[in-house]
Write an enzyme that holds these catalytic residues in place. Structure first.
Site, PDB file in Angstrom:
ATOM      1  N   ASN A  13       0.819  -1.221   0.000  1.00  0.00           N
ATOM      2  CA  ASN A  13       0.000   0.000   0.000  1.00  0.00           C
ATOM      3  C   ASN A  13       0.852   1.270   0.000  1.00  0.00           C
ATOM      4  O   ASN A  13       0.465   2.296   0.537  1.00  0.00           O
ATOM      5  CB  ASN A  13      -0.994   0.018   1.175  1.00  0.00           C
ATOM      6  CG  ASN A  13      -2.074   1.089   1.079  1.00  0.00           C
ATOM      7  OD1 ASN A  13      -2.571   1.562   2.094  1.00  0.00           O
ATOM      8  ND2 ASN A  13      -2.441   1.494  -0.098  1.00  0.00           N
ATOM      9  N   CYS A  15       3.197   1.714  -3.087  1.00  0.00           N
ATOM     10  CA  CYS A  15       3.617   1.962  -4.484  1.00  0.00           C
ATOM     11  C   CYS A  15       2.436   1.947  -5.447  1.00  0.00           C
ATOM     12  O   CYS A  15       2.029   2.984  -5.960  1.00  0.00           O
ATOM     13  CB  CYS A  15       4.655   0.934  -4.933  1.00  0.00           C
ATOM     14  SG  CYS A  15       6.195   1.006  -3.996  1.00  0.00           S
ATOM     15  N   ARG A  16       1.883   0.763  -5.708  1.00  0.00           N
ATOM     16  CA  ARG A  16       0.883   0.635  -6.778  1.00  0.00           C
ATOM     17  C   ARG A  16      -0.511   1.095  -6.377  1.00  0.00           C
ATOM     18  O   ARG A  16      -1.160   1.842  -7.120  1.00  0.00           O
ATOM     19  CB  ARG A  16       0.822  -0.827  -7.255  1.00  0.00           C
ATOM     20  CG  ARG A  16       2.069  -1.254  -7.986  1.00  0.00           C
ATOM     21  CD  ARG A  16       2.133  -2.756  -8.143  1.00  0.00           C
ATOM     22  NE  ARG A  16       2.364  -3.412  -6.855  1.00  0.00           N
ATOM     23  CZ  ARG A  16       2.410  -4.720  -6.671  1.00  0.00           C
ATOM     24  NH1 ARG A  16       2.227  -5.524  -7.707  1.00  0.00           N
ATOM     25  NH2 ARG A  16       2.648  -5.215  -5.474  1.00  0.00           N
ATOM     26  N   SER A  17      -1.025   0.593  -5.244  1.00  0.00           N
ATOM     27  CA  SER A  17      -2.433   0.904  -4.942  1.00  0.00           C
ATOM     28  C   SER A  17      -2.678   2.390  -4.654  1.00  0.00           C
ATOM     29  O   SER A  17      -3.751   2.890  -5.019  1.00  0.00           O
ATOM     30  CB  SER A  17      -2.998  -0.002  -3.835  1.00  0.00           C
ATOM     31  OG  SER A  17      -2.295   0.116  -2.634  1.00  0.00           O
ATOM     32  N   ASP A 125       5.198  -5.238  -9.652  1.00  0.00           N
ATOM     33  CA  ASP A 125       5.691  -4.519  -8.474  1.00  0.00           C
ATOM     34  C   ASP A 125       6.900  -3.657  -8.854  1.00  0.00           C
ATOM     35  O   ASP A 125       7.938  -4.193  -9.247  1.00  0.00           O
ATOM     36  CB  ASP A 125       6.091  -5.574  -7.432  1.00  0.00           C
ATOM     37  CG  ASP A 125       6.486  -4.950  -6.115  1.00  0.00           C
ATOM     38  OD1 ASP A 125       6.582  -3.713  -6.046  1.00  0.00           O
ATOM     39  OD2 ASP A 125       6.698  -5.712  -5.162  1.00  0.00           O
TER      40      ASP A 125
HETATM   41  P1  4NP Z   1       3.378  -2.138  -3.380  1.00  0.00           P
HETATM   42  O1  4NP Z   1       4.972  -2.305  -3.450  1.00  0.00           O
HETATM   43  O2  4NP Z   1       2.824  -3.485  -3.026  1.00  0.00           O
HETATM   44  O3  4NP Z   1       3.030  -1.720  -4.783  1.00  0.00           O
HETATM   45  O4  4NP Z   1       3.096  -1.080  -2.353  1.00  0.00           O
HETATM   46  C1  4NP Z   1       5.720  -2.835  -2.399  1.00  0.00           C
HETATM   47  C2  4NP Z   1       5.955  -2.061  -1.278  1.00  0.00           C
HETATM   48  C3  4NP Z   1       6.729  -2.568  -0.246  1.00  0.00           C
HETATM   49  C4  4NP Z   1       7.234  -3.835  -0.335  1.00  0.00           C
HETATM   50  C5  4NP Z   1       7.002  -4.613  -1.457  1.00  0.00           C
HETATM   51  C6  4NP Z   1       6.232  -4.101  -2.485  1.00  0.00           C
HETATM   52  N1  4NP Z   1       8.047  -4.346   0.703  1.00  0.00           N
HETATM   53  O5  4NP Z   1       8.557  -5.470   0.583  1.00  0.00           O
HETATM   54  O6  4NP Z   1       8.215  -3.650   1.732  1.00  0.00           O
END
Ligand code: 4NP
Length: 157
Positions: A13, A15-17, A125
């Site tokens: 929560n 980067c993408r969402s 991701d």
């Molecule tokens: P998101 O990206 O799922 O698009 O917010 C990521 C953010 C953090 C992590 C992995 C993906 N992490 O491993 O902390």
């Protein structure tokens, strides 16, 4: 039209969402439809944190401020509170299914499944990559957001 309630879900929560949330807010505003939008992560790694600085920068490039968004984790109540729960990739979908209490009302789908011709594609991701990954993420979530607006307009309830 009743107000559609939409939740975008990724892993962290950050980067993408949050970008999907911002893209959908804009697409809905441009279409003149009222929506209730939020985003969440399946993991609790970034609860209470602002979006990744690269997502904040990409949104700013698109003219949208998202630095006030804060990370939260998907909860069972979300399945009853939202009409749509939209994950970004297959791993998200599996994690969402694990949390599903089974008595929810939300339609659960992978975001790009809503985009004609892009069914089955994931919003990858961008966390471990550079800024171009976030540009790519924007264009993907924007396509999904516009497709969802079209679905809501067609639904016409
Ligand atoms: P998101 O990206 O799922 O698009 O917010 C990521 C953010 C953090 C992590 C992995 C993906 N992490 O491993 O902390």
């Amino acid at each position: 039209m009743t107000t559609a309630r939409v939740l975008f879900v990724c892993l962290g929560n950050i980067c993408r969402s949050p970008l999907a949330e911002a893209a959908f807010r804009r697409a809905a505003e441009e279409a003149g439809i009222e929506v209730h939008v939020d985003s969440a992560g399946t993991a609790d790694y970034h609860v209470g944190q602002p979006p990744d600085p690269r997502s904040v920068a990409e949104a700013r490039r698109q003219g949208i401020a998202i630095d006030h968004y804060r990370g939260r984790q998907l909860v069972e109540e979300d399945f009853r509170r939202f009409d749509f729960i939209l994950g970004m990739d297959r791993s998200n979908m599996a994690n969402i299914a694990r949390r599903d209490p089974g008595d929810g009302t939300a339609r659960v789908a992978m975001l790009l499944d809503l985009v004609p011709g892009q069914e089955g594609r994931e919003v990858g991701d961008p966390y471990y990559g550079g800024a171009d990954g976030f540009r790519q993420t924007w264009s993907e979530v924007e396509a999904g957001a516009k497709a969802l607006v079209a679905v809501l307009i067609d639904r016409n309830d």
